[in-house]
Design a protein around this motif. Structure first.
Motif, PDB file in Angstrom:
ATOM      1  N   ASP A   1       0.287  -1.543   0.015  1.00  9.05           N
ATOM      2  CA  ASP A   1       0.077  -0.067   0.011  1.00  9.05           C
ATOM      3  C   ASP A   1       0.741   1.517   0.018  1.00  9.05           C
ATOM      4  O   ASP A   1       2.361   1.569   0.596  1.00  9.05           O
ATOM      5  N   TRP A   2       0.610   2.341  -0.554  1.00 10.30           N
ATOM      6  CA  TRP A   2       0.892   3.845  -0.668  1.00 10.30           C
ATOM      7  C   TRP A   2      -0.173   4.439  -0.407  1.00 10.30           C
ATOM      8  O   TRP A   2      -1.343   4.635  -0.915  1.00 10.30           O
ATOM      9  N   GLN A   3       0.156   5.863   0.265  1.00 12.87           N
ATOM     10  CA  GLN A   3      -0.576   7.113   0.287  1.00 12.87           C
ATOM     11  C   GLN A   3       0.275   8.150   0.647  1.00 12.87           C
ATOM     12  O   GLN A   3       0.650   8.224   1.430  1.00 12.87           O
ATOM     13  N   ALA A   4      -0.922   9.163  -0.227  1.00 14.85           N
ATOM     14  CA  ALA A   4       0.064  10.014   0.072  1.00 14.85           C
ATOM     15  C   ALA A   4      -0.944  11.898  -0.946  1.00 14.85           C
ATOM     16  O   ALA A   4      -1.528  11.198  -1.215  1.00 14.85           O
ATOM     17  N   GLU A   5      -0.986  12.920  -0.525  1.00 11.77           N
ATOM     18  CA  GLU A   5      -1.379  13.990  -1.091  1.00 11.77           C
ATOM     19  C   GLU A   5      -0.897  14.109  -2.498  1.00 11.77           C
ATOM     20  O   GLU A   5       0.311  13.668  -2.365  1.00 11.77           O
ATOM     21  N   VAL A   6      -1.998  14.264  -3.351  1.00 12.71           N
ATOM     22  CA  VAL A   6      -0.851  14.850  -4.414  1.00 12.71           C
ATOM     23  C   VAL A   6      -1.967  16.075  -5.426  1.00 12.71           C
ATOM     24  O   VAL A   6      -3.184  15.417  -4.974  1.00 12.71           O
ATOM     25  N   ARG A   7      -0.782  17.019  -5.852  1.00  7.53           N
ATOM     26  CA  ARG A   7      -1.592  17.634  -6.583  1.00  7.53           C
ATOM     27  C   ARG A   7      -1.772  17.304  -8.015  1.00  7.53           C
ATOM     28  O   ARG A   7      -1.340  16.753  -8.592  1.00  7.53           O
ATOM     29  N   LEU A   8      -3.393  17.687  -8.567  1.00  9.56           N
ATOM     30  CA  LEU A   8      -3.799  17.282  -9.897  1.00  9.56           C
ATOM     31  C   LEU A   8      -4.057  17.866 -10.414  1.00  9.56           C
ATOM     32  O   LEU A   8      -4.683  19.382  -9.831  1.00  9.56           O
ATOM     33  N   LYS A   9      -4.179  18.776 -11.750  1.00  8.89           N
ATOM     34  CA  LYS A   9      -5.439  18.926 -12.256  1.00  8.89           C
ATOM     35  C   LYS A   9      -6.896  18.738 -13.603  1.00  8.89           C
ATOM     36  O   LYS A   9      -6.334  17.639 -13.487  1.00  8.89           O
ATOM     37  N   VAL A  10      -7.725  19.814 -13.400  1.00  6.96           N
ATOM     38  CA  VAL A  10      -9.557  19.033 -13.590  1.00  6.96           C
ATOM     39  C   VAL A  10      -8.989  19.338 -15.252  1.00  6.96           C
ATOM     40  O   VAL A  10      -8.657  20.772 -15.239  1.00  6.96           O
TER      41      VAL A  10
ATOM     42  N   VAL B   1     -14.565  23.598  -9.317  1.00  4.61           N
ATOM     43  CA  VAL B   1     -13.849  23.263 -10.148  1.00  4.61           C
ATOM     44  C   VAL B   1     -14.567  22.858 -11.006  1.00  4.61           C
ATOM     45  O   VAL B   1     -15.965  22.972 -11.784  1.00  4.61           O
ATOM     46  N   LYS B   2     -13.254  24.006 -12.190  1.00  2.00           N
ATOM     47  CA  LYS B   2     -13.686  23.974 -13.504  1.00  2.00           C
ATOM     48  C   LYS B   2     -11.818  23.628 -13.577  1.00  2.00           C
ATOM     49  O   LYS B   2     -11.484  23.332 -13.786  1.00  2.00           O
ATOM     50  N   ALA B   3     -12.963  23.086 -15.529  1.00  2.00           N
ATOM     51  CA  ALA B   3     -11.437  22.517 -16.130  1.00  2.00           C
ATOM     52  C   ALA B   3     -10.102  23.752 -15.639  1.00  2.00           C
ATOM     53  O   ALA B   3     -10.732  24.990 -15.956  1.00  2.00           O
ATOM     54  N   GLY B   4      -9.220  23.265 -16.020  1.00  2.00           N
ATOM     55  CA  GLY B   4      -7.985  23.778 -15.657  1.00  2.00           C
ATOM     56  C   GLY B   4      -7.552  24.059 -14.081  1.00  2.00           C
ATOM     57  O   GLY B   4      -6.541  24.922 -13.601  1.00  2.00           O
ATOM     58  N   ASP B   5      -8.615  24.230 -12.906  1.00  2.48           N
ATOM     59  CA  ASP B   5      -8.220  24.256 -11.926  1.00  2.48           C
ATOM     60  C   ASP B   5      -7.388  23.766 -11.025  1.00  2.48           C
ATOM     61  O   ASP B   5      -7.448  22.156 -11.885  1.00  2.48           O
ATOM     62  N   GLU B   6      -6.743  23.178 -10.114  1.00  2.62           N
ATOM     63  CA  GLU B   6      -6.300  22.388  -9.327  1.00  2.62           C
ATOM     64  C   GLU B   6      -6.481  22.104  -7.949  1.00  2.62           C
ATOM     65  O   GLU B   6      -7.053  23.148  -7.565  1.00  2.62           O
ATOM     66  N   VAL B   7      -6.066  20.617  -8.190  1.00  2.56           N
ATOM     67  CA  VAL B   7      -6.396  20.651  -6.784  1.00  2.56           C
ATOM     68  C   VAL B   7      -5.465  19.505  -5.740  1.00  2.56           C
ATOM     69  O   VAL B   7      -5.011  19.233  -6.573  1.00  2.56           O
ATOM     70  N   VAL B   8      -5.797  19.140  -4.375  1.00  3.70           N
ATOM     71  CA  VAL B   8      -4.623  18.584  -3.903  1.00  3.70           C
ATOM     72  C   VAL B   8      -5.890  17.238  -3.540  1.00  3.70           C
ATOM     73  O   VAL B   8      -6.715  17.354  -2.868  1.00  3.70           O
ATOM     74  N   CYS B   9      -5.179  15.896  -3.633  1.00  8.28           N
ATOM     75  CA  CYS B   9      -6.342  14.814  -3.006  1.00  8.28           C
ATOM     76  C   CYS B   9      -5.362  13.747  -2.609  1.00  8.28           C
ATOM     77  O   CYS B   9      -4.084  13.578  -2.740  1.00  8.28           O
ATOM     78  N   ILE B  10      -6.054  13.177  -2.012  1.00 10.57           N
ATOM     79  CA  ILE B  10      -5.318  11.775  -0.374  1.00 10.57           C
ATOM     80  C   ILE B  10      -5.731  10.860  -2.100  1.00 10.57           C
ATOM     81  O   ILE B  10      -6.172  10.431  -2.325  1.00 10.57           O
ATOM     82  N   ALA B  11      -4.067  10.573  -1.983  1.00  9.99           N
ATOM     83  CA  ALA B  11      -4.229   9.269  -3.106  1.00  9.99           C
ATOM     84  C   ALA B  11      -4.102   8.069  -2.746  1.00  9.99           C
ATOM     85  O   ALA B  11      -2.919   7.622  -1.372  1.00  9.99           O
TER      86      ALA B  11
END
Length: 113
Positions: free
Chosen positions: A21-30, A80-90
């Motif tokens: 298992d692996w878990q961390a915060e990840v930055r993603l773009k819509v 959110v809209k296209a182009g926004d950035e989000v941070v999720c726990i992955a």
């Protein structure tokens, strides 16, 4: 009897592979938001498509499992809209060598960056 137990244990390890298992915060773009309108037999739904930004944190199993990841808008805190950035726990989990998709990726508790 011990030899049989060792053989059975070794066989189980080979069949399951090196699970982990692996878990961390990840930055993603819509990348896009896709809406399917409601119809008489379908309640409709909205999909938010995400792609990773930059390098993944150390220990991530597979970057390809983050490309084109889809979440529902309810899973993101804020609009959110296209182009926004989000941070999720992955969370990534390897499920064994004999599975077709050996890495499963989940995103949760997303928020606007």
């Amino acid at each position: 009897m011990r030899k049989i137990a060792v053989i059975v244990l070794a066989s189980c390890l080979v069949l399951t592979g090196c699970a982990g298992d692996w878990q961390a915060e990840v930055r993603l773009k819509v990348t896009k938001i896709e809406e399917e309108p409601a119809q008489p037999t379908f309640p409709g739904r909205t999909d938010v498509w995400l792609d990773p930004i930059g390098e993944l944190p150390d220990g991530a199993f597979d970057r390809e499992n983050f490309v084109g990841k889809i979440v529902q808008p309810e899973e993101i805190d804020g609009d959110v809209k296209a182009g926004d950035e989000v941070v999720c726990i992955a969370k990534q989990r390897t499920v064994g060598a004999l599975q077709t998709n050996t890495v499963q990726t989940e995103l949760f508790r997303c928020r606007r960056a």
